[in-house]
Each structure stands twice: as C-alpha cells, then as structure tokens.
Design an enzyme around this catalytic site. Structure first.
Site, PDB file in Angstrom:
ATOM      1  N   GLY A  31       0.803  -1.216   0.000  1.00 29.60           N
ATOM      2  CA  GLY A  31       0.000   0.000   0.000  1.00 29.60           C
ATOM      3  C   GLY A  31       0.834   1.262   0.000  1.00 29.60           C
ATOM      4  O   GLY A  31       2.036   1.236  -0.279  1.00 29.60           O
ATOM      5  N   TYR A  32       0.179   2.387   0.305  1.00 33.63           N
ATOM      6  CA  TYR A  32       0.773   3.723   0.195  1.00 33.63           C
ATOM      7  C   TYR A  32       1.367   3.853  -1.203  1.00 33.63           C
ATOM      8  O   TYR A  32       2.541   4.157  -1.390  1.00 33.63           O
ATOM      9  CB  TYR A  32       1.817   3.972   1.288  1.00 33.63           C
ATOM     10  CG  TYR A  32       1.768   5.404   1.758  1.00 33.63           C
ATOM     11  CD1 TYR A  32       0.708   5.855   2.545  1.00 33.63           C
ATOM     12  CD2 TYR A  32       2.731   6.331   1.370  1.00 33.63           C
ATOM     13  CE1 TYR A  32       0.620   7.175   2.941  1.00 33.63           C
ATOM     14  CE2 TYR A  32       2.650   7.662   1.762  1.00 33.63           C
ATOM     15  CZ  TYR A  32       1.591   8.068   2.557  1.00 33.63           C
ATOM     16  OH  TYR A  32       1.500   9.383   2.947  1.00 33.63           O
ATOM     17  N   LEU A  33       0.500   3.609  -2.164  1.00 32.27           N
ATOM     18  CA  LEU A  33       0.922   3.424  -3.551  1.00 32.27           C
ATOM     19  C   LEU A  33       1.490   4.702  -4.166  1.00 32.27           C
ATOM     20  O   LEU A  33       0.984   5.794  -3.925  1.00 32.27           O
ATOM     21  CB  LEU A  33      -0.275   2.930  -4.371  1.00 32.27           C
ATOM     22  CG  LEU A  33      -0.955   1.669  -3.835  1.00 32.27           C
ATOM     23  CD1 LEU A  33      -2.193   1.330  -4.662  1.00 32.27           C
ATOM     24  CD2 LEU A  33       0.004   0.491  -3.806  1.00 32.27           C
ATOM     25  N   HIS A  34       2.540   4.538  -4.950  1.00 35.04           N
ATOM     26  CA  HIS A  34       3.154   5.666  -5.662  1.00 35.04           C
ATOM     27  C   HIS A  34       3.318   5.296  -7.137  1.00 35.04           C
ATOM     28  O   HIS A  34       2.870   4.215  -7.556  1.00 35.04           O
ATOM     29  CB  HIS A  34       4.490   6.050  -5.019  1.00 35.04           C
ATOM     30  CG  HIS A  34       5.403   4.874  -4.800  1.00 35.04           C
ATOM     31  ND1 HIS A  34       5.963   4.173  -5.829  1.00 35.04           N
ATOM     32  CD2 HIS A  34       5.818   4.254  -3.671  1.00 35.04           C
ATOM     33  CE1 HIS A  34       6.700   3.198  -5.359  1.00 35.04           C
ATOM     34  NE2 HIS A  34       6.629   3.208  -4.044  1.00 35.04           N
ATOM     35  N   GLY A  36       5.671   4.137  -8.768  1.00 36.64           N
ATOM     36  CA  GLY A  36       6.326   2.852  -8.994  1.00 36.64           C
ATOM     37  C   GLY A  36       5.276   1.746  -9.065  1.00 36.64           C
ATOM     38  O   GLY A  36       5.244   0.951 -10.001  1.00 36.64           O
ATOM     39  N   HIS A  37       4.383   1.731  -8.057  1.00 35.94           N
ATOM     40  CA  HIS A  37       3.291   0.744  -8.072  1.00 35.94           C
ATOM     41  C   HIS A  37       2.395   0.968  -9.291  1.00 35.94           C
ATOM     42  O   HIS A  37       1.914   0.024  -9.906  1.00 35.94           O
ATOM     43  CB  HIS A  37       2.424   0.877  -6.811  1.00 35.94           C
ATOM     44  CG  HIS A  37       3.152   0.656  -5.532  1.00 35.94           C
ATOM     45  ND1 HIS A  37       3.418   1.668  -4.631  1.00 35.94           N
ATOM     46  CD2 HIS A  37       3.679  -0.472  -5.000  1.00 35.94           C
ATOM     47  CE1 HIS A  37       4.064   1.171  -3.600  1.00 35.94           C
ATOM     48  NE2 HIS A  37       4.236  -0.115  -3.785  1.00 35.94           N
ATOM     49  N   LYS A 149      13.294  -2.128  -8.034  1.00 33.83           N
ATOM     50  CA  LYS A 149      13.951  -1.410  -6.941  1.00 33.83           C
ATOM     51  C   LYS A 149      14.328  -2.393  -5.840  1.00 33.83           C
ATOM     52  O   LYS A 149      15.371  -2.291  -5.231  1.00 33.83           O
ATOM     53  CB  LYS A 149      13.070  -0.301  -6.374  1.00 33.83           C
ATOM     54  CG  LYS A 149      13.849   0.509  -5.353  1.00 33.83           C
ATOM     55  CD  LYS A 149      13.163   1.748  -4.984  1.00 33.83           C
ATOM     56  CE  LYS A 149      12.529   1.806  -3.666  1.00 33.83           C
ATOM     57  NZ  LYS A 149      12.686   0.945  -2.602  1.00 33.83           N
ATOM     58  N   ASP A 150      13.438  -3.363  -5.618  1.00 33.93           N
ATOM     59  CA  ASP A 150      13.751  -4.453  -4.693  1.00 33.93           C
ATOM     60  C   ASP A 150      14.318  -5.604  -5.523  1.00 33.93           C
ATOM     61  O   ASP A 150      13.679  -6.649  -5.691  1.00 33.93           O
ATOM     62  CB  ASP A 150      12.495  -4.889  -3.943  1.00 33.93           C
ATOM     63  CG  ASP A 150      11.925  -3.760  -3.103  1.00 33.93           C
ATOM     64  OD1 ASP A 150      12.588  -3.372  -2.134  1.00 33.93           O
ATOM     65  OD2 ASP A 150      10.847  -3.244  -3.434  1.00 33.93           O
ATOM     66  N   SER A 186       7.690   4.186  -0.743  1.00 34.81           N
ATOM     67  CA  SER A 186       6.748   4.641   0.279  1.00 34.81           C
ATOM     68  C   SER A 186       7.518   5.237   1.460  1.00 34.81           C
ATOM     69  O   SER A 186       7.025   6.099   2.173  1.00 34.81           O
ATOM     70  CB  SER A 186       5.890   3.475   0.772  1.00 34.81           C
ATOM     71  OG  SER A 186       5.281   2.843  -0.329  1.00 34.81           O
TER      72      SER A 186
HETATM   73  O1  PAF Z   1       7.634  -5.223  -2.093  1.00 31.82           O
HETATM   74  C1  PAF Z   1       6.707  -5.209  -1.272  1.00 31.82           C
HETATM   75  O2  PAF Z   1       5.948  -4.242  -1.157  1.00 31.82           O
HETATM   76  C2  PAF Z   1       6.525  -6.409  -0.350  1.00 31.82           C
HETATM   77  O3  PAF Z   1       7.744  -6.951   0.028  1.00 31.82           O
HETATM   78  C3  PAF Z   1       5.602  -7.488  -0.922  1.00 31.82           C
HETATM   79  C4  PAF Z   1       6.199  -8.133  -2.157  1.00 31.82           C
HETATM   80  C5  PAF Z   1       4.255  -6.898  -1.251  1.00 31.82           C
HETATM   81  C6  PAF Z   1       5.394  -8.598   0.109  1.00 31.82           C
HETATM   82  O4  PAF Z   1       4.810  -8.116   1.273  1.00 31.82           O
END
Ligand code: PAF
Length: 287
Positions: A31-34, A36-37, A149-150, A186
């Site tokens: 959540g707290y979408l930006h 990137g999401h 990013k991750d 976020s």
């Molecule tokens: O990248 C994230 O926001 C979290 O690690 C994920 C993949 C939603 C798992 O909780």
C-alpha cells in the site's frame, strides 16, 4: 472495483474469472501506492483481462526494531488510484485473516537471501516468501508484477517460483524515479526537507559506479570504492551496504567478468538520518 478482506471471497472471485477463460495479473503491495506501483498496475492491466492488487503490510517481513507500526497506510487514497487505473479487485486482509494465532509454516531459501538486505534483515525474505506464496495460493494469477527497486526480492521470488514449480509468471519492472533521480519509495515520506535532498546521494553514487564500469573497470572493489567516496561526502548518509553481486546467484563477485549469466547487480542500502533507503542498477557485462 471490489475491495475484499476475505481470503475465501477473493479466491472465489479469481477462480470465477479463470473459469470464464480470463487472464489475471496480480500486483502484490504493502500500500501507500506511488508511481512505482502505478507502473506495475498499468503493465498488469495491459497484459491481463483482470487485475488484482493486494494491499497488506505484512508483519512477518519486519524485524523487531523495524518500522512495521509506523509504515505509512492510506487505503482511501490507494483505492482511488486503483480505481483510476482500472484495477478490478483489491485484496486487503487483516493480519488475523492471513496469520492464524498458531501459524507456523514458512517458506525459506538457502541461497540468495543471505547477502545484501538479508544481512541486515535476517528474517525479512522468509517473511516475503511466505506472504507471496500465500498470495499466489489465494489469487491464482497468470502473472505477478514486482519492481526492480527491490532487485534481491525480485530474484528471490523468481527463484522460489522456479524451485517450487509454481504456475505463475514473474514480471520484473524498471525502477521509477522522481525527476531529480530519487527512486520512488513509500519510505521517502519519512524524509524531512534536508534529508530528502541528502537522499539524492544514492542515485548520484550509483551513477559514479556505473560510469566506472562503463569506462572498463572490472574490479568490484574499485567500483564499490567510487560509490563509497560519493556517499562519504554526504554528512546525513550512513552506509548499510554497498555491494556488487552476480545477479543470478546474489553472491558477491570480485571480478565483474565472472557473473555466471553475465549480469551483475550493484545494490546499496544507505541510512539517511533514521530512514533506510535502497537503490541499485543491473548491468550486462561485456568482457
Ligand atoms: O515489495 C513489497 O511491497 C513487499 O515486500 C511485498 C512483495 C508486497 C510482500 O509483502
């Protein structure tokens, strides 16, 4: 657009879509979408008939002294963005729905999770793999979308899906940045004005590292030193790690030519004040 906190209801809805022959894209988020999401949701929308976004701040991927309690949350704003993009369903469970009181089954991995973020967050990836596996079972999607990013998380999830023969395609999407280069996160909301400026050191230092590789440097220690030198000049910054790994194995390499599949990940985690930020680049190496 429907918002459901129920595993049963969500599973039923997705199964119904599958029965109708529709394809489903899943965007797992906290959540707290930006933006990137947003880029993940837009790609999912383009590539699938239906899109599900999960919004769940997953307690088991946070360490005891991490920011689970203070992690930003704003369901109303998130739902408005999802609606605008044309998301079909938000899965937003309570922690009790996901983890029964006597929950005791985890998904873990021997490789890929010990370096980089795994060093300073030893239980983090076990929590991520467990929740993502649960989400894949609850929402039997065709594709799931994750940001680069991750990068370590993306590599871990791809490996988990391969190793456990999960029937889902993992789609990695490029990092989205602010105009001045800061990677969208976020956690950027934790930064005050001065820290926000200081945070630019992440992207700036990575650019120096990239330049060194492009100019022919192949010793990882030299590239890392270029990055560390830039970060050292920023008084608000404290390095957690600066590392170069073989992207396929997430194992440090001394010589960039030695990456098994020719691709390296240069990843950094830096505290700006109390906020820990990550950034990276992935590069194909031509020896
Ligand atoms: O990248 C994230 O926001 C979290 O690690 C994920 C993949 C939603 C798992 O909780």
């Amino acid at each position: 657009m429907n918002i459901s906190g129920s595993i049963k209801e969500t599973r039923q809805q997705v199964k119904e879509w599958k029965k109708q022959g529709l394809t489903v894209g899943l965007v797992p988020t906290m959540g707290y979408l930006h933006e990137g999401h947003q880029s993940l949701m837009e790609k999912a929308k383009k590539e699938n008939d239906k899109v599900v976004v999960s919004i769940f701040v997953n307690p088991i991927q946070f360490g005891p002294n991490e920011d689970f309690a203070s992690y930003p949350r704003d369901l109303e704003k998130d739902a408005a963005l999802c609606e605008r993009i044309g998301v079909d369903l938000i899965f937003h469970p309570e922690a009790e729905e996901m983890y029964e009181k006597d929950f005791c089954t985890y998904v873990d991995m021997d490789g890929l999770t010990k370096e980089l973020c795994g060093k300073s967050r030893p239980t983090h990836f076990r929590g991520v793999q467990t929740v993502v596996s649960k989400l894949f079972h609850i929402i039997p999607a065709d594709r799931a979308y994750f940001g680069q990013k991750d990068a370590q998380q993306l590599a871990v999830i791809k490996r988990m899906v391969r190793d456990l023969s999960m029937d889902i395609e993992i789609v990695g999407c490029p990092i989205v940045r602010e105009e001045d280069g800061l990677a969208k996160s976020s956690r950027n909301t934790y930064l005050n004005q001065e820290e926000r400026k200081a945070a630019l050191v992440l992207n700036r230092s990575l650019a120096e590292g990239k330049k060194a590789i492009e100019s022919g440097v192949r010793e990882a220690c030299k590239v890392k030193q270029c990055i560390l030198d830039v970060i050292a000049k920023e008084p608000l910054a404290r390095v957690d790690y600066v590392e170069i790994v073989d992207f396929s194995a997430i194992e440090p390499i001394a010589d960039l030519n030695m990456a098994a599949e020719g691709e390296i990940l240069c990843a950094i985690a830096v505290y700006i004040g109390k906020t820990r930020l990550i950034d990276n680049f992935i590069m194909k190496i031509n020896s």
